[in-house]
Enzyme design. Structure first.
Site, PDB file in Angstrom:
ATOM      1  N   ASP A 128       0.951   3.933  -3.335  1.00 56.13           N
ATOM      2  CA  ASP A 128       0.126   4.882  -2.741  1.00 56.13           C
ATOM      3  C   ASP A 128       0.843   6.289  -3.683  1.00 56.13           C
ATOM      4  OD1 ASP A 128      -1.574   6.909  -1.297  1.00 56.13           O
ATOM      5  OD2 ASP A 128       0.890   7.549  -0.293  1.00 56.13           O
ATOM      6  N   GLU A 175      -4.340  -0.168  -3.056  1.00 56.14           N
ATOM      7  CA  GLU A 175      -3.112   1.183  -3.294  1.00 56.14           C
ATOM      8  C   GLU A 175      -1.912  -0.610  -4.032  1.00 56.14           C
ATOM      9  OE1 GLU A 175      -3.488   5.071  -1.484  1.00 56.14           O
ATOM     10  OE2 GLU A 175      -3.551   4.174  -0.642  1.00 56.14           O
ATOM     11  N   GLU A 185       1.086  -1.562   0.029  1.00 57.78           N
ATOM     12  CA  GLU A 185      -0.211  -0.012  -0.055  1.00 57.78           C
ATOM     13  C   GLU A 185       1.001   1.276   0.545  1.00 57.78           C
ATOM     14  OE1 GLU A 185      -1.773   3.391   1.998  1.00 57.78           O
ATOM     15  OE2 GLU A 185      -0.739   1.354   3.002  1.00 57.78           O
ATOM     16  N   ASP A 192      -6.916   1.137   0.674  1.00 55.17           N
ATOM     17  CA  ASP A 192      -5.432   1.021   0.991  1.00 55.17           C
ATOM     18  C   ASP A 192      -5.127  -0.748   0.256  1.00 55.17           C
ATOM     19  OD1 ASP A 192      -5.086   2.420   2.415  1.00 55.17           O
ATOM     20  OD2 ASP A 192      -5.281   1.046   4.867  1.00 55.17           O
TER      21      ASP A 192
END
EC number: 3.1.26.3
Length: 235
Positions: free
Chosen positions: A48, A120, A44, A117
């Site tokens: 991101d 990502e 994650e 999350d």
């Protein structure tokens, strides 16, 4: 992992996954005890950054006359937790995530943050499989239409509060964590934000950043800068 799940993700993402173990990790929450493949937290983190880069690239191309400030506003609206959670539901990821028993009744913002999350983490898997050229089509598929429609009038809460505070008395908002509770894999942060000359506000969230933004939103709404309650964002 069931072949049906892999086939479904291949269809929905347009990507043929090379590393099944990494994909399992992307769909595993840290609340799953003794998980041999680990959980999605590190993925994650990487996803991101990849998402932010590719969405920024997209906006740079779509809006050649936009200022840096406008591009930043649009970017915040596209990579926040609510947008990512919406895309997670569009893909069907919530039904594929492995969570511990204590997380199965999660709801509201905390549930949305978890779904964000996972999106990502999935982006990170595609990136690690084949680099930016592999993940770019996925980002375009689910973010491109949103990028063209996103409203540039509403800014990130912390950014807007900072500018508002500066116009009021030339100072910056001060943030302070006053409480941290919850489990290690599902923390809750409580943050106080203060602007000299004004009553402080408190916000909470699943991360320090989310809590800071929630607190900033409260001041903006109270002072009439924002007319409606905005959903918590990630990114």
């Amino acid at each position: 992992m069931k072949h049906q799940t892999i086939d479904q993700l291949k269809k929905l993402t347009g990507h043929s996954f090379k590393n099944e173990d990494l994909l399992k990790k992307a769909l595993t929450h840290s609340s799953v005890q003794r998980s041999e493949q680990g959980n999605y937290e590190r993925l994650e983190f990487l996803g991101d950054r990849v998402l932010g880069l590719l969405v920024a690239e997209m906006l740079y191309q779509f809006f050649p006359q936009a200022s840096e400030g406008e591009l930043s506003v649009r970017l915040n609206g596209l990579v926040n937790a609510q947008t990512c959670a919406d895309i997670a539901r569009e893909i069907g990821l919530p039904d594929m995530v492995h969570v511990g028993c204590e997380m199965k009744n999660l709801e509201g913002r905390r549930l949305a943050n978890m779904h964000a999350d996972v999106v990502e983490a999935l982006i990170a898997v595609i990136y690690l499989d084949g680099g930016l050229k592999s993940v770019r089509p996925f980002i375009q598929r689910y973010w491109q239409d949103r990028a063209k429609k996103i409203d540039a009038s509403r800014r990130d809460a912390k950014t807007e509060l900072q500018e508002w505070a500066h116009t009021q008395n030339g100072v910056q908002p001060q943030y302070r964590v006053i409480k941290r509770c919850g489990l290690d894999h599902d923390p809750v942060f409580v943050v106080e934000v203060s602007v000299p000359g004004f009553v402080s506000e408190v916000g909470e969230g699943g991360s320090k950043r989310h809590a800071e933004r929630a607190a900033a939103e409260k001041i903006l709404r109270r002072e009439g800068m924002w007319g409606s309650i905005e959903k918590d964002d990630h990114g």
